[in-house]
Motif scaffolding. Structure first.
Motif, PDB file in Angstrom:
ATOM      1  N   ILE A 203       0.848  -1.199   0.000  1.00  0.00           N
ATOM      2  CA  ILE A 203       0.000   0.000   0.000  1.00  0.00           C
ATOM      3  C   ILE A 203       0.884   1.251   0.000  1.00  0.00           C
ATOM      4  N   ARG A 204       1.907   1.242   0.859  1.00  0.00           N
ATOM      5  CA  ARG A 204       2.799   2.405   0.927  1.00  0.00           C
ATOM      6  C   ARG A 204       3.486   2.650  -0.412  1.00  0.00           C
ATOM      7  N   ARG A 205       3.967   1.592  -1.048  1.00  0.00           N
ATOM      8  CA  ARG A 205       4.673   1.754  -2.320  1.00  0.00           C
ATOM      9  C   ARG A 205       3.720   2.215  -3.430  1.00  0.00           C
ATOM     10  N   LEU A 206       2.477   1.746  -3.404  1.00  0.00           N
ATOM     11  CA  LEU A 206       1.507   2.223  -4.380  1.00  0.00           C
ATOM     12  C   LEU A 206       1.212   3.709  -4.176  1.00  0.00           C
ATOM     13  N   ARG A 207       1.090   4.124  -2.936  1.00  0.00           N
ATOM     14  CA  ARG A 207       0.839   5.546  -2.667  1.00  0.00           C
ATOM     15  C   ARG A 207       1.988   6.405  -3.173  1.00  0.00           C
ATOM     16  N   GLU A 208       3.217   5.909  -3.034  1.00  0.00           N
ATOM     17  CA  GLU A 208       4.368   6.655  -3.526  1.00  0.00           C
ATOM     18  C   GLU A 208       4.312   6.828  -5.041  1.00  0.00           C
ATOM     19  N   LYS A 209       3.601   5.944  -5.717  1.00  0.00           N
ATOM     20  CA  LYS A 209       3.510   6.020  -7.172  1.00  0.00           C
ATOM     21  C   LYS A 209       2.330   6.877  -7.640  1.00  0.00           C
ATOM     22  N   ILE A 210       1.171   6.754  -6.995  1.00  0.00           N
ATOM     23  CA  ILE A 210      -0.043   7.356  -7.565  1.00  0.00           C
ATOM     24  C   ILE A 210      -0.498   8.633  -6.877  1.00  0.00           C
ATOM     25  N   GLU A 211      -0.020   8.893  -5.665  1.00  0.00           N
ATOM     26  CA  GLU A 211      -0.520  10.040  -4.914  1.00  0.00           C
ATOM     27  C   GLU A 211       0.343  11.286  -5.133  1.00  0.00           C
ATOM     28  N   CYS A 212      -0.292  12.452  -5.112  1.00  0.00           N
ATOM     29  CA  CYS A 212       0.471  13.706  -5.103  1.00  0.00           C
ATOM     30  C   CYS A 212       1.277  13.816  -3.819  1.00  0.00           C
ATOM     31  N   ASP A 213       0.644  13.479  -2.708  1.00  0.00           N
ATOM     32  CA  ASP A 213       1.293  13.496  -1.399  1.00  0.00           C
ATOM     33  C   ASP A 213       1.004  12.162  -0.714  1.00  0.00           C
ATOM     34  N   PRO A 214       1.947  11.222  -0.762  1.00  0.00           N
ATOM     35  CA  PRO A 214       1.696   9.903  -0.165  1.00  0.00           C
ATOM     36  C   PRO A 214       1.323   9.959   1.308  1.00  0.00           C
ATOM     37  N   GLY A 215       1.767  11.006   2.008  1.00  0.00           N
ATOM     38  CA  GLY A 215       1.434  11.137   3.416  1.00  0.00           C
ATOM     39  C   GLY A 215       0.007  11.586   3.661  1.00  0.00           C
TER      40      GLY A 215
END
Length: 237
Positions: A203-215
């Protein structure tokens, strides 16, 4: 004969020979091997394997580093084969883009079974399916099921097989909440047995790819106490 391109990377020639023999008995003929990490990376770029079996303990570099470099040029499933079986090692393997983790000593038939399971998840099942258009558009990113491509803001992004499978499952079921155990079972095809950390890493790695701000994710959202759901900003509103 199975034309799938298989790359085996291990510094023990006996293991390479044993797995190769079993694979050929199962119909896999297009096999190349490497006994060092450097050679494994080279063959990944020239042979373009469709699946990689990778030892962690190699003479010139760790298999984790080999995996990291291969991920820059390939989206093929990577199965780690190693005597290192701690949870930390497994999390590290999944965290850098590995798709499966098999510990030594192992049954070579299990290796073949896991290979086939990973290949089934990334290859079209039939010609009819391959002719269907399956592109999931969430505005900032799109996911093409048939080509196996993730595009973010118009740029293609390397996405390891397990991450791709998880994102694809979520794209097919938008705005639905799934627990960590449900996601593990859908993506890995087996009961999670409490292995929640693996899902969290992906989930964390996907957020790093698709989100403007993974946090502060706006697409792949945590629902406290329940799990995760994938939404478009419009759906969330």
């Amino acid at each position: 004969m199975n034309a799938t391109r298989v790359l085996l990377v291990d510094d023990e020639q006996a293991i390479l020979d044993m797995i190769s023999i079993v694979l050929r008995k199962e119909g896999f003929e297009n096999i190349q091997t490497a006994t060092t990490g450097t050679m494994g990376i080279y063959k990944c770029s020239t042979f373009d394997p469709e699946i990689i079996i990778l030892d962690v303990m190699l003479p010139d570099m760790e298999g984790f580093e080999v995996c990291r470099q291969c991920r820059e040029i390939s989206q093929a499933p990577i199965l780690f084969l190693t005597a290192r079986s701690t949870d930390l090692d497994k999390l590290m393997g999944f965290g850098i883009g590995g798709d499966d983790y098999i510990t030594k000593p192992f049954n070579p038939l299990e290796v073949v079974a896991r290979m086939k399971a990973n290949l089934r998840r990334v290859q079209p099942h039939d010609k009819e399916a391959s002719n269907q258009k399956r592109v999931y558009d969430f505005g900032r990113f799109t996911l093409d099921e048939l080509s196996g491509e993730l595009t973010v803001n118009g740029v293609k992004v390397n996405c390891p097989a397990r991450e791709f499978q998880m994102l694809l499952f979520l794209c097919k079921h938008p705005n639905r909440i799934f627990s960590r155990s449900q996601l593990f079972e859908q993506v890995w095809g087996e009961a999670s047995l409490g292995d929640d950390n693996t899902v969290m890493v992906h989930i964390r790695r996907l957020r790093e790819k698709i989100e403007c701000d993974p946090g502060q994710p706006s697409y792949l959202i945590t629902i406290r106490g329940l799990g995760y759901k994938l939404v478009s900003p419009q759906m969330e509103d």
